[in-house]
Design an enzyme around this catalytic site. Structure first.
Site, PDB file in Angstrom:
ATOM      1  N   TYR A 110      -7.776 118.580 -49.110  1.00 13.73           N
ATOM      2  CA  TYR A 110      -8.743 117.542 -48.743  1.00 13.73           C
ATOM      3  C   TYR A 110      -9.462 116.947 -49.959  1.00 13.73           C
ATOM      4  O   TYR A 110     -10.242 116.015 -49.817  1.00 13.73           O
ATOM      5  CB  TYR A 110      -9.786 118.097 -47.775  1.00 13.73           C
ATOM      6  CG  TYR A 110      -9.192 118.570 -46.471  1.00 13.73           C
ATOM      7  CD1 TYR A 110      -8.598 117.682 -45.585  1.00 13.73           C
ATOM      8  CD2 TYR A 110      -9.206 119.917 -46.129  1.00 13.73           C
ATOM      9  CE1 TYR A 110      -8.042 118.109 -44.398  1.00 13.73           C
ATOM     10  CE2 TYR A 110      -8.659 120.362 -44.936  1.00 13.73           C
ATOM     11  CZ  TYR A 110      -8.075 119.450 -44.074  1.00 13.73           C
ATOM     12  OH  TYR A 110      -7.530 119.883 -42.902  1.00 13.73           O
ATOM     13  N   HIS A 133     -13.043 111.579 -46.486  1.00 15.64           N
ATOM     14  CA  HIS A 133     -13.960 112.465 -45.758  1.00 15.64           C
ATOM     15  C   HIS A 133     -14.723 113.410 -46.694  1.00 15.64           C
ATOM     16  O   HIS A 133     -15.749 113.953 -46.318  1.00 15.64           O
ATOM     17  CB  HIS A 133     -13.159 113.273 -44.739  1.00 15.64           C
ATOM     18  CG  HIS A 133     -13.806 113.401 -43.397  1.00 15.64           C
ATOM     19  ND1 HIS A 133     -14.734 112.518 -42.884  1.00 15.64           N
ATOM     20  CD2 HIS A 133     -13.641 114.334 -42.426  1.00 15.64           C
ATOM     21  CE1 HIS A 133     -15.103 112.898 -41.675  1.00 15.64           C
ATOM     22  NE2 HIS A 133     -14.462 113.996 -41.374  1.00 15.64           N
ATOM     23  N   TYR A 161     -15.934 123.599 -42.868  1.00 15.61           N
ATOM     24  CA  TYR A 161     -15.214 122.422 -42.382  1.00 15.61           C
ATOM     25  C   TYR A 161     -16.227 121.476 -41.751  1.00 15.61           C
ATOM     26  O   TYR A 161     -17.287 121.877 -41.285  1.00 15.61           O
ATOM     27  CB  TYR A 161     -14.069 122.762 -41.427  1.00 15.61           C
ATOM     28  CG  TYR A 161     -12.928 123.441 -42.151  1.00 15.61           C
ATOM     29  CD1 TYR A 161     -11.939 122.678 -42.779  1.00 15.61           C
ATOM     30  CD2 TYR A 161     -12.870 124.823 -42.249  1.00 15.61           C
ATOM     31  CE1 TYR A 161     -10.911 123.297 -43.470  1.00 15.61           C
ATOM     32  CE2 TYR A 161     -11.849 125.435 -42.940  1.00 15.61           C
ATOM     33  CZ  TYR A 161     -10.870 124.673 -43.548  1.00 15.61           C
ATOM     34  OH  TYR A 161      -9.872 125.274 -44.250  1.00 15.61           O
ATOM     35  N   ASN A 187     -16.704 119.706 -39.046  1.00  9.19           N
ATOM     36  CA  ASN A 187     -17.252 119.759 -37.693  1.00  9.19           C
ATOM     37  C   ASN A 187     -18.277 120.863 -37.477  1.00  9.19           C
ATOM     38  O   ASN A 187     -18.964 120.860 -36.461  1.00  9.19           O
ATOM     39  CB  ASN A 187     -16.127 119.892 -36.664  1.00  9.19           C
ATOM     40  CG  ASN A 187     -15.243 118.675 -36.630  1.00  9.19           C
ATOM     41  OD1 ASN A 187     -15.491 117.679 -37.287  1.00  9.19           O
ATOM     42  ND2 ASN A 187     -14.184 118.758 -35.850  1.00  9.19           N
ATOM     43  N   ASP A 215     -19.507 110.380 -45.779  1.00  6.50           N
ATOM     44  CA  ASP A 215     -18.686 109.181 -45.637  1.00  6.50           C
ATOM     45  C   ASP A 215     -19.123 108.382 -44.415  1.00  6.50           C
ATOM     46  O   ASP A 215     -19.651 108.936 -43.466  1.00  6.50           O
ATOM     47  CB  ASP A 215     -17.210 109.566 -45.514  1.00  6.50           C
ATOM     48  CG  ASP A 215     -16.925 110.409 -44.268  1.00  6.50           C
ATOM     49  OD1 ASP A 215     -17.555 111.472 -44.124  1.00  6.50           O
ATOM     50  OD2 ASP A 215     -16.095 109.999 -43.442  1.00  6.50           O
ATOM     51  N   ASN A 274     -18.846 113.679 -36.898  1.00  2.00           N
ATOM     52  CA  ASN A 274     -18.921 115.051 -36.395  1.00  2.00           C
ATOM     53  C   ASN A 274     -19.730 115.984 -37.292  1.00  2.00           C
ATOM     54  O   ASN A 274     -20.351 116.926 -36.803  1.00  2.00           O
ATOM     55  CB  ASN A 274     -17.519 115.620 -36.164  1.00  2.00           C
ATOM     56  CG  ASN A 274     -16.859 114.990 -34.961  1.00  2.00           C
ATOM     57  OD1 ASN A 274     -17.515 114.547 -34.027  1.00  2.00           O
ATOM     58  ND2 ASN A 274     -15.539 114.918 -34.991  1.00  2.00           N
TER      59      ASN A 274
END
Length: 190
Positions: free
Chosen positions: A14, A19, A64, A66, A91, A112
């Protein structure tokens, strides 16, 4: 004391994605204040330093996106940091690439990571620095694929100057207050 956190996902795959722009912002701030954000505590990578004479905790939650709120809740509870002294870099697809918008509070806007923070803090009154990553041109494009995608070369020309400004944005918020920072930075292109 302030908690300045950037939202993102911890896996290397990632890295440099849209993100993860919050992690990139924290890295730039850490570089400016000569701080290592490497200590693993409270489900986050943490570092400590000073901005405008105030102690700051820099954080990159490792939960993460969420579940970002779990880390923010644990850090803020331990250090007794009120939501009004929490600054979140993240973001935002509703802003053109390279634009920023500061907000003192509000809804999650479909993000989220913010949804998790609001739920865990039982408050929406934390400060946000939204970094525009644009939206896919093709409206049928999968949004998850888009935000988890890498920046194009053209995007990077707009994003890098914003990242270089993240320390000054944080300093302005801490030193001059959110209202003044909003007047100075909202909608600005770098």
């Amino acid at each position: 004391m302030y908690l300045i956190a950037g939202l993102g996902n911890p896996d290397k795959k990632y890295s440099c994605t849209r993100h993860n722009i919050g992690f990139d912002a924290i890295d730039m701030i850490a570089r400016e204040i000569n701080c290592d954000v490497k200590k693993l505590k409270f489900k986050s990578l943490l570092g400590e330093g000073k901005i405008a004479g105030e102690k700051v905790i820099l954080a990159k939650p490792q939960t993460y996106m969420n579940n970002s709120g779990e880390a923010i809740r644990d850090i803020s509870a331990f250090y007794k940091i009120e939501p009004k002294n929490i600054i979140i870099f993240h973001d935002d697809i509703s802003l053109p690439t390279g634009r920023i918008r500061l907000r003192p509070k509000g809804s999650d806007g479909g993000h989220n990571g913010l949804k998790s923070i609001i739920y865990q803090l039982v408050s929406d009154e934390f400060l946000r620095v939204k970094i525009g990553v644009g939206a896919p041109e093709n409206k049928n494009y999968d949004l998850a694929d888009y935000v988890l995608g890498k920046f194009t070369k053209d995007d990077l020309k707009k994003i890098v100057p914003v990242l270089k400004e993240c320390f000054k944005i944080s300093e302005c918020i801490i030193k001059d207050g959110m209202a003044n920072a909003m007047n100075k930075y909202n909608g600005k292109e770098f």
